[in-house]
Design a protein around this motif. Sequence first.
Motif, PDB file in Angstrom:
ATOM      1  N   SER A  87       0.725  -5.274  12.767  1.00 35.92           N
ATOM      2  CA  SER A  87       1.658  -6.396  12.957  1.00 35.92           C
ATOM      3  C   SER A  87       2.873  -6.263  12.049  1.00 35.92           C
ATOM      4  N   ALA A  88       3.374  -5.058  11.932  1.00 41.99           N
ATOM      5  CA  ALA A  88       4.575  -4.825  11.132  1.00 41.99           C
ATOM      6  C   ALA A  88       5.819  -5.218  11.926  1.00 41.99           C
ATOM      7  N   THR A  89       6.922  -5.412  11.214  1.00 45.27           N
ATOM      8  CA  THR A  89       8.206  -5.709  11.844  1.00 45.27           C
ATOM      9  C   THR A  89       9.187  -4.593  11.508  1.00 45.27           C
ATOM     10  N   ILE A  90      10.408  -4.762  11.962  1.00 48.52           N
ATOM     11  CA  ILE A  90      11.430  -3.757  11.704  1.00 48.52           C
ATOM     12  C   ILE A  90      11.699  -3.605  10.206  1.00 48.52           C
ATOM     13  N   ASN A  91      11.255  -4.573   9.417  1.00 53.44           N
ATOM     14  CA  ASN A  91      11.507  -4.514   7.966  1.00 53.44           C
ATOM     15  C   ASN A  91      10.902  -3.270   7.314  1.00 53.44           C
ATOM     16  N   ILE A  92       9.730  -2.843   7.780  1.00 53.81           N
ATOM     17  CA  ILE A  92       9.145  -1.650   7.149  1.00 53.81           C
ATOM     18  C   ILE A  92       9.959  -0.410   7.482  1.00 53.81           C
ATOM     19  N   TYR A  93      10.615  -0.420   8.645  1.00 54.98           N
ATOM     20  CA  TYR A  93      11.384   0.757   9.056  1.00 54.98           C
ATOM     21  C   TYR A  93      12.742   0.828   8.365  1.00 54.98           C
ATOM     22  N   LYS A  94      13.123  -0.238   7.689  1.00 53.98           N
ATOM     23  CA  LYS A  94      14.271  -0.165   6.785  1.00 53.98           C
ATOM     24  C   LYS A  94      13.851   0.470   5.463  1.00 53.98           C
ATOM     25  N   GLU A  95      12.632   0.165   5.024  1.00 59.31           N
ATOM     26  CA  GLU A  95      12.165   0.611   3.712  1.00 59.31           C
ATOM     27  C   GLU A  95      11.660   2.049   3.707  1.00 59.31           C
ATOM     28  N   ILE A  96      11.009   2.478   4.788  1.00 54.93           N
ATOM     29  CA  ILE A  96      10.410   3.818   4.822  1.00 54.93           C
ATOM     30  C   ILE A  96      11.432   4.913   4.511  1.00 54.93           C
TER      31      ILE A  96
ATOM     32  N   LYS B  56      14.338   4.626   2.994  1.00 56.28           N
ATOM     33  CA  LYS B  56      14.870   4.434   1.637  1.00 56.28           C
ATOM     34  C   LYS B  56      13.970   5.111   0.619  1.00 56.28           C
ATOM     35  N   ILE B  57      12.678   4.902   0.757  1.00 54.85           N
ATOM     36  CA  ILE B  57      11.718   5.487  -0.187  1.00 54.85           C
ATOM     37  C   ILE B  57      11.714   7.006  -0.077  1.00 54.85           C
ATOM     38  N   ALA B  58      11.742   7.530   1.154  1.00 59.68           N
ATOM     39  CA  ALA B  58      11.774   8.983   1.343  1.00 59.68           C
ATOM     40  C   ALA B  58      13.015   9.584   0.686  1.00 59.68           C
ATOM     41  N   HIS B  59      14.130   8.898   0.857  1.00 56.98           N
ATOM     42  CA  HIS B  59      15.396   9.371   0.286  1.00 56.98           C
ATOM     43  C   HIS B  59      15.302   9.421  -1.244  1.00 56.98           C
ATOM     44  N   GLU B  60      14.766   8.365  -1.842  1.00 56.20           N
ATOM     45  CA  GLU B  60      14.617   8.319  -3.293  1.00 56.20           C
ATOM     46  C   GLU B  60      13.661   9.399  -3.789  1.00 56.20           C
ATOM     47  N   LEU B  61      12.550   9.577  -3.090  1.00 56.71           N
ATOM     48  CA  LEU B  61      11.585  10.614  -3.474  1.00 56.71           C
ATOM     49  C   LEU B  61      12.215  12.002  -3.415  1.00 56.71           C
ATOM     50  N   ALA B  62      12.976  12.247  -2.348  1.00 53.66           N
ATOM     51  CA  ALA B  62      13.584  13.566  -2.178  1.00 53.66           C
ATOM     52  C   ALA B  62      14.537  13.889  -3.325  1.00 53.66           C
TER      53      ALA B  62
ATOM     54  N   GLU C 264      20.231   5.892   6.555  1.00 53.42           N
ATOM     55  CA  GLU C 264      19.865   6.120   5.151  1.00 53.42           C
ATOM     56  C   GLU C 264      20.305   7.502   4.698  1.00 53.42           C
ATOM     57  N   MET C 265      20.110   8.498   5.537  1.00 56.25           N
ATOM     58  CA  MET C 265      20.463   9.871   5.164  1.00 56.25           C
ATOM     59  C   MET C 265      21.946  10.017   4.840  1.00 56.25           C
ATOM     60  N   ILE C 266      22.799   9.278   5.571  1.00 55.63           N
ATOM     61  CA  ILE C 266      24.246   9.438   5.373  1.00 55.63           C
ATOM     62  C   ILE C 266      24.836   8.321   4.514  1.00 55.63           C
ATOM     63  N   ASN C 267      23.948   7.492   3.932  1.00 57.45           N
ATOM     64  CA  ASN C 267      24.403   6.389   3.072  1.00 57.45           C
ATOM     65  C   ASN C 267      25.361   5.445   3.810  1.00 57.45           C
ATOM     66  N   PHE C 268      25.038   5.150   5.055  1.00 58.04           N
ATOM     67  CA  PHE C 268      25.851   4.243   5.872  1.00 58.04           C
ATOM     68  C   PHE C 268      25.654   2.812   5.371  1.00 58.04           C
TER      69      PHE C 268
ATOM     70  N   CYS D  25       0.828  -1.210   0.000  1.00 56.16           N
ATOM     71  CA  CYS D  25       0.000   0.000   0.000  1.00 56.16           C
ATOM     72  C   CYS D  25       0.861   1.259   0.000  1.00 56.16           C
ATOM     73  N   TYR D  26       1.929   1.236   0.762  1.00 55.60           N
ATOM     74  CA  TYR D  26       2.775   2.419   0.883  1.00 55.60           C
ATOM     75  C   TYR D  26       3.532   2.704  -0.410  1.00 55.60           C
ATOM     76  N   LYS D  27       4.240   1.710  -0.899  1.00 53.84           N
ATOM     77  CA  LYS D  27       5.078   1.925  -2.083  1.00 53.84           C
ATOM     78  C   LYS D  27       4.253   2.348  -3.293  1.00 53.84           C
ATOM     79  N   GLU D  28       3.133   1.674  -3.503  1.00 51.95           N
ATOM     80  CA  GLU D  28       2.349   1.952  -4.710  1.00 51.95           C
ATOM     81  C   GLU D  28       1.645   3.313  -4.653  1.00 51.95           C
ATOM     82  N   SER D  29       1.330   3.770  -3.450  1.00 55.98           N
ATOM     83  CA  SER D  29       0.597   5.033  -3.349  1.00 55.98           C
ATOM     84  C   SER D  29       1.506   6.239  -3.198  1.00 55.98           C
ATOM     85  N   VAL D  30       2.556   6.141  -2.371  1.00 54.75           N
ATOM     86  CA  VAL D  30       3.338   7.343  -2.063  1.00 54.75           C
ATOM     87  C   VAL D  30       4.104   7.838  -3.292  1.00 54.75           C
ATOM     88  N   TRP D  31       4.544   6.935  -4.152  1.00 55.95           N
ATOM     89  CA  TRP D  31       5.202   7.368  -5.385  1.00 55.95           C
ATOM     90  C   TRP D  31       4.233   8.100  -6.302  1.00 55.95           C
TER      91      TRP D  31
END
Length: 390
Positions: free
Chosen positions: A270-279, A281-287, A319-323, A235-241
């Motif tokens: 019931s999300a896991t830490i996996n979504i917090y890796k992706e969120i 990344k997507i913001a960075h790409e959008l910016a 993500e911001m510092i490309n670590f 839902c997030y990836k398909e809509s926010v772009w």
Amino acid sequence: MTKDAVFIYSDELLSYRFSKNHPFNQFRLTLTLDLLKEIGAISNDDIISPRIASDEELRLIHDPAYIEAVKKAGLGMLAEDIAENYGLGTEDTPIFTGMHEASALLVGGTLTAVDHVMTDKSKHAVHLGGGLHHGFRGKASGFCIYNDSSVAIKYLQEKYHARVLYIDTDAHHGDGVQWSFYDDESVCTYSIHETGRYLFPGTGNVNEWGNGKGYGFSFNIPLDAFTEDESWLECYKESVWEVANYFKPDIILTQNGADAHYYDPLTHLSATINIYKEIPKIAHELAHQYCDGKWIAVGGGGYDIWRVVPRAWSHIWLEMINFPSVSGELPPTWVNNWKSKAPIPIATTWEDPNDMYKPIPRKQEITEKNRKNLERVLHFIQQQKNTTKK
């Protein structure tokens, strides 16, 4: 020279504390910063102290009478019945000494982030002490006294004449920010959250599209309770772009509540830490796609401060510092330093355990319900594009 990112922080941000047992606990900032230091991802040169927002800046969004009420409340000089009219002294938002100063510092931290990004001192900025998205023009709500994101967006409009895309991934609907700009075509608000059927604040329906000139610039993806990673990310990836492509912002402001996680005690996702890796990344790409990299991230909800928030929020800065990607065991020094102070067992790995919860029997039904809301948003955007072409 423009830095990749700055980290807005000072220990004074911890003064925003309602009571010892209140779920909103800014000690999570200390835990997150310490984790970043332990992995060598941040130095003192990256950290910028927040300033206190002036009354004039607070008045960009908040009523003068409300600001005065907050000041009096923090001095113990506000009558109980008057306080209640302003949403103060409630179970959610108790009165505490110095609450105006503490709240104004949170707002000032987000404004500090804005100025760094908009004057090209840094491409990105993170202020995890902010993200208080439930505050209204004249009323406190949902742990939020002043609404730093709303003030920052108005500040961006007036000082920098910027078109702002606000993206809110907190499990609770970003109601205060949405209603602040509901009739404004130069601000686009997007919130993906647990449905308000069972969760505060009860708003954020998919058909809240905006009003007047702002019609078509408010987007909501309400998710069914017990939504898991796959459906959340679909839902997030398909809509926010699509939203970003439709609006084409000058800057992106993301609110990064970490309370959609399964462990969070206040929500039912019931999300896991996996979504917090992706969120992030997507913001960075959008910016970088739409805003020449201009991205400000604030905090928000997140009430499991020992197992969830430090890991989730660390991914924003990394993500911001490309670590380089992090995985496996958390630093033993961090774990050993904090485990004796925690009331529950703390996280020891960057990943969540595979058997964190039992399989959810309604998974397919939940996924289909969420997809219907996604399709409504995508269809609406296409309609708006078609209307604009005519």
